[in-house]
Design an enzyme around this catalytic site. Structure first.
Site, short mmCIF file in Angstrom:
data_model
loop_
_atom_site.label_atom_id
_atom_site.label_comp_id
_atom_site.label_asym_id
_atom_site.label_seq_id
_atom_site.Cartn_x
_atom_site.Cartn_y
_atom_site.Cartn_z
CG HIS A 191 -2.31 -0.26 0.83
ND1 HIS A 191 -2.96 0.46 -0.15
CD2 HIS A 191 -3.18 -1.19 1.24
CE1 HIS A 191 -4.16 -0.02 -0.30
NE2 HIS A 191 -4.33 -1.04 0.53
NE ARG A 298 -6.33 -6.49 -14.02
CZ ARG A 298 -5.31 -5.82 -14.57
NH1 ARG A 298 -4.92 -4.67 -14.06
NH2 ARG A 298 -4.68 -6.31 -15.61
NE ARG A 338 -11.32 -8.01 -15.78
CZ ARG A 338 -10.03 -8.30 -15.76
NH1 ARG A 338 -9.38 -8.43 -16.89
NH2 ARG A 338 -9.40 -8.42 -14.63
CG ASN A 459 -1.77 -8.67 -18.96
OD1 ASN A 459 -0.92 -8.11 -19.62
ND2 ASN A 459 -2.44 -8.08 -17.99
CG ASP A 460 -5.46 -13.92 -19.30
OD1 ASP A 460 -4.70 -14.76 -18.77
OD2 ASP A 460 -6.28 -13.24 -18.65
NE ARG A 470 -1.60 -12.80 -16.24
CZ ARG A 470 -2.71 -12.07 -16.31
NH1 ARG A 470 -3.72 -12.45 -17.07
NH2 ARG A 470 -2.81 -10.95 -15.64
C1 PEP Z 1 -5.33 -9.28 -19.69
O1 PEP Z 1 -5.49 -10.49 -19.64
O2 PEP Z 1 -4.58 -8.71 -20.50
C2 PEP Z 1 -6.05 -8.40 -18.76
C3 PEP Z 1 -6.03 -7.10 -18.90
O3 PEP Z 1 -6.70 -8.98 -17.74
P1 PEP Z 1 -6.00 -9.52 -16.41
O4 PEP Z 1 -4.57 -9.10 -16.43
O5 PEP Z 1 -6.76 -8.94 -15.29
O6 PEP Z 1 -6.18 -10.99 -16.56
MG MG Z 2 -7.08 -11.40 -18.52
#
Ligand code: PEP
Ligand code: MG
Length: 592
Positions: A191, A298, A338, A459-460, A470
């Site tokens: 934090h 998120r 989201r 990212n995914d 990842r």
């Molecule tokens: C992603 O997957 O790129 C994304 C933005 O979602 P998260 O990182 O929360 O899985």
């Molecule tokens: Mg994702």
């Protein structure tokens, strides 16, 4: 003179005398048995202390609301921790069944949560234990009659040096007098680090024993960009440091020189730079980086700070607050909410069943579709927030068009319900889907018919395309955002969106890399959502290139896909950008 290396937690430089904050713990917590006849009054004593703690936090929130809304948000989150029913139930049970005093029951309950958080894989989530500690300390101080604000002694600008800083300690510090933070413990997601970043105060954490080594009032040079702290510097070191500070100021001026100019590229094309945000992390500082909205909120982080599902009202309150905070980012700034993306590496306390292969299991939208009541409550809460200000809904982890049709049908049902109840909401709020699974990217035409926008989650998308976890350092070398397969999938999604006339954003971490952000824009993406601190560099890079140049770079990357490796494609794009922004390398050493 001594230089200690730690973790660069918030970039920037600070020079000044040390204010050494010694641990402000509550001290030993007594544990004793209470007679059966005292159980009721002991539970009442706990509730009275809880009410007093709540009043203290509310007073602090009120005090911070105008001048420092981000810290106010943070502390407001402590009220939900305080009111968490599973915590209260655990304290009551311990007093009733073990017949121990309230202080001991609070401590034992805290220990249980600490153990639970400690087992979490996500470092961000592990750090959330600090909030629990903080609330526990406050309530214990009230129960034990110990209370004080150690920072009232700060009267001149100082570098605060401490073993650790709890969230509420961090917000009690007089901001205008703090030049930087140097902490023994902590991580980049603690934090104190998040707050320091959101306040633009340089910070170095993970310095092991700096608080024991520095004398109060000693000279300190703190380099939050490179993660070092120098104690009792000599004259030459001070002069070198002053040069660094000057250079940083010059480069910052360069990044900001044409900030107010309309349009994002050199020829004025429109690209939106948005911030990624989440519950529990203050949003008040995002506007200062030039964020034009929140491109990814998120929501699952609301689940991570409590033991059960947040109620519809709690969710509506959090989402509405996010929409209100986004108003500071300018006209039309919207929050893209989201839907709950749990599972995979994001496992909240109890909700998700363990599975042998969670990244390919019942996660995210799949979990929501098998927990319809949770989905309905969340969608209603999103809609209620849409009545407060501009927002959108984003469906994560979509792999088939049926999923999209089903969640959209739930959304329509929730709209009908709220309309019948007379609850205000935005009937036209845009709905988007994430493109983060190869099947979605390849079949984006069918998905585009069901939504108003796409948001590519690189990212995914990268992990599913290359079958490389990842979060696994051993296969990190395979995590290649410029792999030809990834670029072709992005292209497929962008072209489908183009045919359907809907916009595309990128909200994965790659959006904060100036080379990749520029490449996505060249490929047709019109919004980049990222860690807010990366926005100034992205904005500068984008302003240095015309839309035609960005498209030419993307065309070259497409051509290279036929015979080049990911690294070669990245290097070619980087060279293209460095030719237009020769200072890129130096800028990145200061600002990333
Ligand atoms: C992603 O997957 O790129 C994304 C933005 O979602 P998260 O990182 O929360 O899985
Ligand atoms: Mg994702």
């Amino acid at each position: 003179m001594t230089t200690i290396s730690g973790i660069a937690a918030s970039r920037g430089f600070a020079a000044g005398p040390a204010f050494v904050h010694r641990p402000n713990d509550v001290g030993p917590v007594p544990e004793y048995e209470i007679p059966p006849g005292q159980v009721f009054s002991e539970i009442a004593r706990y509730h009275a202390a809880r009410a007093e703690t709540r009043a203290q936090i509310e007073a602090l929130v009120e005090q911070l609301r105008d001048g420092d809304p981000q810290s106010a948000d943070l502390l407001a989150n402590h009220i939900s921790i305080l009111e968490d029913t599973s915590t209260t139930a655990s304290v009551e049970r311990l007093v009733r069944e073990r017949r121990i005093n309230a202080e001991a029951a609070v401590r034992r309950t805290g220990d249980k949560f600490r153990a639970m958080f400690g087992r979490m894989r996500d470092p961000y989530l592990r750090e959330r234990v600090r909030d629990v500690d903080d609330v526990e300390r406050r309530i214990l101080r009230v129960l034990l009659g110990r209370d004080e604000n150690p920072f009232s002694q700060i009267t001149e600008p100082v570098v605060v040096v401490a073993a650790e800083l709890s969230p509420s300690e961090t917000v009690s510090i007089p901001r205008d007098l703090v030049l930087g933070f140097a902490l023994d413990g902590g991580s980049a997601t603690s934090h104190a680090a998040l707050l320091a970043r959101s306040m633009g105060i340089p910070a170095v954490v993970g310095l092991m024993d700096v608080s024991a080594r520095v004398k109060p009032g000693a000279d300190v040079l703190l380099d939050g960009t490179n993660g070092t702290v120098t104690l009792n510097p000599d004259v030459k070191t001070c002069a070198d440091f002053a040069r660094l500070v000057r250079r940083e100021r010059e480069l910052m001026a360069l990044l900001n020189e044409d900030r107010a100019r309309p349009g994002a590229t050199r020829d004025g094309a429109n690209v939106r730079f948005c911030a990624n945000a989440q519950p529990g992390v203050p949003m008040g500082g995002l506007a200062a980086f030039g964020a034009q909205g929140v491109g990814l909120y998120r929501s699952e982080y609301l689940w991570f700070t409590r033991d059960g599902e947040p109620s519809e009202d709690e969710q509506a309150e959090d989402y509405s607050q996010a929409v209100r905070s986004a108003a500071a980012m300018g006209d039309g700034a919207r929050v893209v909410f989201r839907a709950l993306d749990i599972g995979g590496d994001k496992l909240p306390r109890r909700q998700v069943e363990r599975e042998p292969n969670p990244f390919l299991g019942n996660r995210s939208i799949r979990w929501l579709l098998s927990h319809r009541d949770t989905l309905r409550r969340q969608v209603r809460a999103f809609l209620r927030a849409s009545g407060v200000g501009p927002s959108s809904i984003l469906w994560p982890m979509i792999s088939t068009v049926e999923e999209l049709r089903e969640v959209n049908a739930e959304l329509e049902r929730a709209k009908a319900e709220l309309a019948a109840e007379g609850v205000p909401f935005d009937p036209g709020l845009p709905v988007g889907c994430m493109i983060e699974i190869p099947s979605a990217a390849l079949c984006a035409d069918s998905l585009a018919r069901e939504v108003d926008f796409f948001s590519i989650g690189t990212n995914d998308l990268v992990q599913y395309t290359l079958a490389a976890d990842r979060g696994n350092a051993r296969v990190a070398y395979l995590y290649q955002p410029t792999h030809p397969a990834v670029l072709r999938l992005v292209d497929s999604a962008v072209q489908a969106a183009d045919r359907a006339g809907i916009p595309v954003a990128v909200c994965g971490e790659t959006a904060s890399d100036p080379v990749l952000g520029a490449l996505w824009v060249g490929m047709g993406v019109s919004e980049l959502s990222m860690t807010a601190g990366s926005i100034p560099v992205l904005r500068k890079v984008m302003r240095s290139l015309s839309m035609d140049e960005l498209r030419a770079m993307a065309d070259e990357a497409r051509r290279l896909c036929a015979f080049s490796s990911a690294a070669e494609i990245y290097a070619a794009c980087r060279a293209f950008i460095v030719a237009k922004v020769p200072q890129l390398e130096e800028i990145q050493t200061f600002f990333t």
